[in-house]
Scaffold this motif. Structure first.
Motif, PDB file in Angstrom:
ATOM      1  N   LEU A   6       0.828  -1.199   0.000  1.00 54.06           N
ATOM      2  CA  LEU A   6       0.000   0.000   0.000  1.00 54.06           C
ATOM      3  C   LEU A   6       0.864   1.252   0.000  1.00 54.06           C
ATOM      4  O   LEU A   6       0.550   2.242  -0.661  1.00 54.06           O
ATOM      5  CB  LEU A   6      -0.947  -0.011   1.201  1.00 54.06           C
ATOM      6  CG  LEU A   6      -1.915   1.182   1.304  1.00 54.06           C
ATOM      7  CD1 LEU A   6      -2.668   1.392  -0.008  1.00 54.06           C
ATOM      8  CD2 LEU A   6      -2.895   0.979   2.455  1.00 54.06           C
ATOM      9  N   GLN A   7       1.964   1.230   0.732  1.00 54.61           N
ATOM     10  CA  GLN A   7       2.894   2.360   0.705  1.00 54.61           C
ATOM     11  C   GLN A   7       3.418   2.595  -0.709  1.00 54.61           C
ATOM     12  O   GLN A   7       3.497   3.738  -1.176  1.00 54.61           O
ATOM     13  CB  GLN A   7       4.056   2.110   1.664  1.00 54.61           C
ATOM     14  CG  GLN A   7       3.682   2.266   3.124  1.00 54.61           C
ATOM     15  CD  GLN A   7       4.880   2.063   4.027  1.00 54.61           C
ATOM     16  OE1 GLN A   7       5.663   1.147   3.818  1.00 54.61           O
ATOM     17  NE2 GLN A   7       5.006   2.898   5.031  1.00 54.61           N
ATOM     18  N   ALA A   8       3.774   1.515  -1.370  1.00 43.70           N
ATOM     19  CA  ALA A   8       4.289   1.635  -2.734  1.00 43.70           C
ATOM     20  C   ALA A   8       3.212   2.191  -3.666  1.00 43.70           C
ATOM     21  O   ALA A   8       3.487   3.039  -4.516  1.00 43.70           O
ATOM     22  CB  ALA A   8       4.771   0.274  -3.225  1.00 43.70           C
ATOM     23  N   ALA A   9       1.985   1.705  -3.495  1.00 36.69           N
ATOM     24  CA  ALA A   9       0.889   2.179  -4.343  1.00 36.69           C
ATOM     25  C   ALA A   9       0.630   3.665  -4.134  1.00 36.69           C
ATOM     26  O   ALA A   9       0.401   4.416  -5.089  1.00 36.69           O
ATOM     27  CB  ALA A   9      -0.372   1.367  -4.054  1.00 36.69           C
ATOM     28  N   LEU A  10       0.667   4.108  -2.877  1.00 33.00           N
ATOM     29  CA  LEU A  10       0.476   5.524  -2.577  1.00 33.00           C
ATOM     30  C   LEU A  10       1.616   6.361  -3.145  1.00 33.00           C
ATOM     31  O   LEU A  10       1.406   7.486  -3.607  1.00 33.00           O
ATOM     32  CB  LEU A  10       0.370   5.728  -1.066  1.00 33.00           C
ATOM     33  CG  LEU A  10      -0.963   5.338  -0.428  1.00 33.00           C
ATOM     34  CD1 LEU A  10      -0.824   5.258   1.091  1.00 33.00           C
ATOM     35  CD2 LEU A  10      -2.051   6.325  -0.808  1.00 33.00           C
ATOM     36  N   GLN A  11       2.814   5.814  -3.104  1.00 39.61           N
ATOM     37  CA  GLN A  11       3.981   6.527  -3.613  1.00 39.61           C
ATOM     38  C   GLN A  11       3.923   6.675  -5.135  1.00 39.61           C
ATOM     39  O   GLN A  11       4.226   7.739  -5.674  1.00 39.61           O
ATOM     40  CB  GLN A  11       5.254   5.774  -3.217  1.00 39.61           C
ATOM     41  CG  GLN A  11       6.536   6.332  -3.838  1.00 39.61           C
ATOM     42  CD  GLN A  11       6.917   7.687  -3.302  1.00 39.61           C
ATOM     43  OE1 GLN A  11       6.514   8.051  -2.200  1.00 39.61           O
ATOM     44  NE2 GLN A  11       7.688   8.424  -4.076  1.00 39.61           N
ATOM     45  N   GLU A  12       3.513   5.633  -5.804  1.00 38.48           N
ATOM     46  CA  GLU A  12       3.619   5.582  -7.249  1.00 38.48           C
ATOM     47  C   GLU A  12       2.396   6.103  -7.988  1.00 38.48           C
ATOM     48  O   GLU A  12       2.487   6.458  -9.168  1.00 38.48           O
ATOM     49  CB  GLU A  12       3.896   4.137  -7.691  1.00 38.48           C
ATOM     50  CG  GLU A  12       5.227   3.602  -7.172  1.00 38.48           C
ATOM     51  CD  GLU A  12       5.348   2.092  -7.315  1.00 38.48           C
ATOM     52  OE1 GLU A  12       4.416   1.483  -7.901  1.00 38.48           O
ATOM     53  OE2 GLU A  12       6.348   1.538  -6.832  1.00 38.48           O
ATOM     54  N   CYS A  13       1.245   6.164  -7.328  1.00 36.49           N
ATOM     55  CA  CYS A  13       0.019   6.559  -8.029  1.00 36.49           C
ATOM     56  C   CYS A  13       0.033   8.046  -8.375  1.00 36.49           C
ATOM     57  O   CYS A  13       0.679   8.858  -7.716  1.00 36.49           O
ATOM     58  CB  CYS A  13      -1.219   6.215  -7.195  1.00 36.49           C
ATOM     59  SG  CYS A  13      -1.443   7.233  -5.731  1.00 36.49           S
ATOM     60  N   GLU A  14      -0.724   8.390  -9.406  1.00 34.98           N
ATOM     61  CA  GLU A  14      -0.879   9.780  -9.817  1.00 34.98           C
ATOM     62  C   GLU A  14      -2.119  10.417  -9.199  1.00 34.98           C
ATOM     63  O   GLU A  14      -2.248  11.641  -9.199  1.00 34.98           O
ATOM     64  CB  GLU A  14      -0.943   9.855 -11.335  1.00 34.98           C
ATOM     65  CG  GLU A  14       0.344   9.398 -12.012  1.00 34.98           C
ATOM     66  CD  GLU A  14       0.205   9.295 -13.511  1.00 34.98           C
ATOM     67  OE1 GLU A  14       0.535  10.280 -14.209  1.00 34.98           O
ATOM     68  OE2 GLU A  14      -0.226   8.233 -13.988  1.00 34.98           O
ATOM     69  N   ARG A  22      -2.322   6.343 -13.396  1.00 42.00           N
ATOM     70  CA  ARG A  22      -2.110   5.405 -12.291  1.00 42.00           C
ATOM     71  C   ARG A  22      -2.960   5.881 -11.102  1.00 42.00           C
ATOM     72  O   ARG A  22      -2.540   6.746 -10.325  1.00 42.00           O
ATOM     73  CB  ARG A  22      -0.628   5.341 -11.915  1.00 42.00           C
ATOM     74  CG  ARG A  22       0.269   4.786 -13.006  1.00 42.00           C
ATOM     75  CD  ARG A  22       1.673   4.506 -12.508  1.00 42.00           C
ATOM     76  NE  ARG A  22       2.311   5.704 -11.976  1.00 42.00           N
ATOM     77  CZ  ARG A  22       2.947   6.602 -12.705  1.00 42.00           C
ATOM     78  NH1 ARG A  22       3.022   6.466 -14.021  1.00 42.00           N
ATOM     79  NH2 ARG A  22       3.509   7.655 -12.137  1.00 42.00           N
ATOM     80  N   VAL A  23      -4.136   5.299 -10.977  1.00 33.36           N
ATOM     81  CA  VAL A  23      -5.103   5.705  -9.955  1.00 33.36           C
ATOM     82  C   VAL A  23      -5.234   4.602  -8.915  1.00 33.36           C
ATOM     83  O   VAL A  23      -5.389   3.424  -9.266  1.00 33.36           O
ATOM     84  CB  VAL A  23      -6.486   6.009 -10.572  1.00 33.36           C
ATOM     85  CG1 VAL A  23      -7.501   6.347  -9.481  1.00 33.36           C
ATOM     86  CG2 VAL A  23      -6.376   7.148 -11.580  1.00 33.36           C
ATOM     87  N   LEU A  24      -5.169   4.989  -7.655  1.00 38.18           N
ATOM     88  CA  LEU A  24      -5.401   4.050  -6.554  1.00 38.18           C
ATOM     89  C   LEU A  24      -6.805   4.275  -6.013  1.00 38.18           C
ATOM     90  O   LEU A  24      -7.138   5.367  -5.555  1.00 38.18           O
ATOM     91  CB  LEU A  24      -4.387   4.265  -5.433  1.00 38.18           C
ATOM     92  CG  LEU A  24      -4.618   3.455  -4.149  1.00 38.18           C
ATOM     93  CD1 LEU A  24      -4.509   1.956  -4.423  1.00 38.18           C
ATOM     94  CD2 LEU A  24      -3.640   3.872  -3.058  1.00 38.18           C
TER      95      LEU A  24
END
Length: 298
Positions: A21-29, A224-226
């Protein structure tokens, strides 16, 4: 759209899911937050137990009410008694701060992201925590608004001054007749702006927020949407859960994350792009914070 075996919990362990989840938050636009009642429960807005007894012991004794939610449907014989209950209910669940800073933790994690929030919660916690009002869509109403019970028009009215006065002056679980709110247009009794039945008023603010949400989705399609779902159960899945699953499935670059104690799962069709954390939301958000700011982790 989804297979008959339509949900599956993740096989990754808790630490791995937090890291993902940290990675997803970091990488998402962009982040689209979908919040249900479980988020406010994690923040301490419980409607039973000690909190109910603290604020409604007298109503429990006199009327046999056993929790705040069911008390909202009690057939009080007079408007004075009705508003005696509801003024107290609205005050502690709308104008008092949540017991735990869970919403503030969430804002800390997404404040620097391009985000939008859709929620079925009506307690205004997002705005009180500092979320941008123009990035919020309160789908099911707001405890802080009155509407005509008829309703005769598509208008809502701020109720804080009236509610506080009701609370200060009520006696024996009743408010005075002079404080009972009536519609200024047709004269019918007012009620809360809550999506309980077909009388729910979707005012101009509701439609503006709905349009902003639609535009946000349109503008970020393909990016890149979370889709971050927090505390959403199966009472009204068509509002947040099912649309999030659908969009995560349809958008190639989208990911889906769910934090929900006892109800964290995703359809098999999006399992590879899903992060499911079966944990108290406040605890999980604190874990993310404790590991360092999202920007500095990787």
């Amino acid at each position: 759209m989804f297979s008959k075996i339509w949900t599956k919990t993740s096989t990754k362990n808790y630490s791995e899911q937090i890291k993902c989840l940290q990675a997803a938050l970091q990488e998402c636009e962009a982040v689209v937050i979908g919040a249900g009642s479980g988020l406010s429960t994690a923040a301490g807005y419980t409607y039973t137990g000690e909190r109910f007894q603290k604020y409604f012991a007298d109503f429990a004794e006199k009327y046999g009410i056993r929790d705040m939610y069911s008390g909202g449907f009690y057939p009080f014989p007079t408007q004075e008694e009705f508003w005696g209950y509801w003024s107290r209910y609205i005050f502690i669940n709308r104008y008092m701060d949540a017991p735990k800073p869970v919403y503030e933790k969430l804002l800390r994690l997404v404040a620097d992201k391009d985000y939008f929030v859709i929620t079925t919660n009506v307690d205004h916690c997002f705005q009180k925590a500092g979320f941008d009002k123009k990035r919020l869509f309160y789908m099911q109403g707001d405890y802080g608004l009155f509407q005509c019970s008829e309703p005769c028009c598509r208008k809502t009215y701020d109720n804080e001054i009236r509610i506080r006065k009701m609370l200060e002056e009520q006696k024996d679980m009743r408010v005075s007749a002079e404080l009972i709110p009536y519609c200024p247009i047709c004269g019918k009794p007012m009620t809360m702006n809550l999506h309980c039945d077909a009388t729910f008023v979707q005012d101009d603010g509701w439609y503006r927020a709905s349009q902003r949400y639609k535009e946000f989705l349109e503008q970020h399609k393909g990016l890149r949407v979370l889709f971050l779902e927090l505390g959403v159960g199966m009472n009204t899945p068509a509002i947040i859960k099912f649309p999030f699953w659908h969009l995560a499935n349809e958008w190639e670059n989208a990911a889906y994350a769910c934090i929900n104690l006892g109800e964290a799962y995703a359809p098999e069709e999006i399992e590879a792009k899903s992060i499911c954390i079966n944990e108290d939301i406040g605890v999980a958000l604190q874990k993310l914070i404790d590991r360092g700011s999202v920007q500095d982790i990787f």
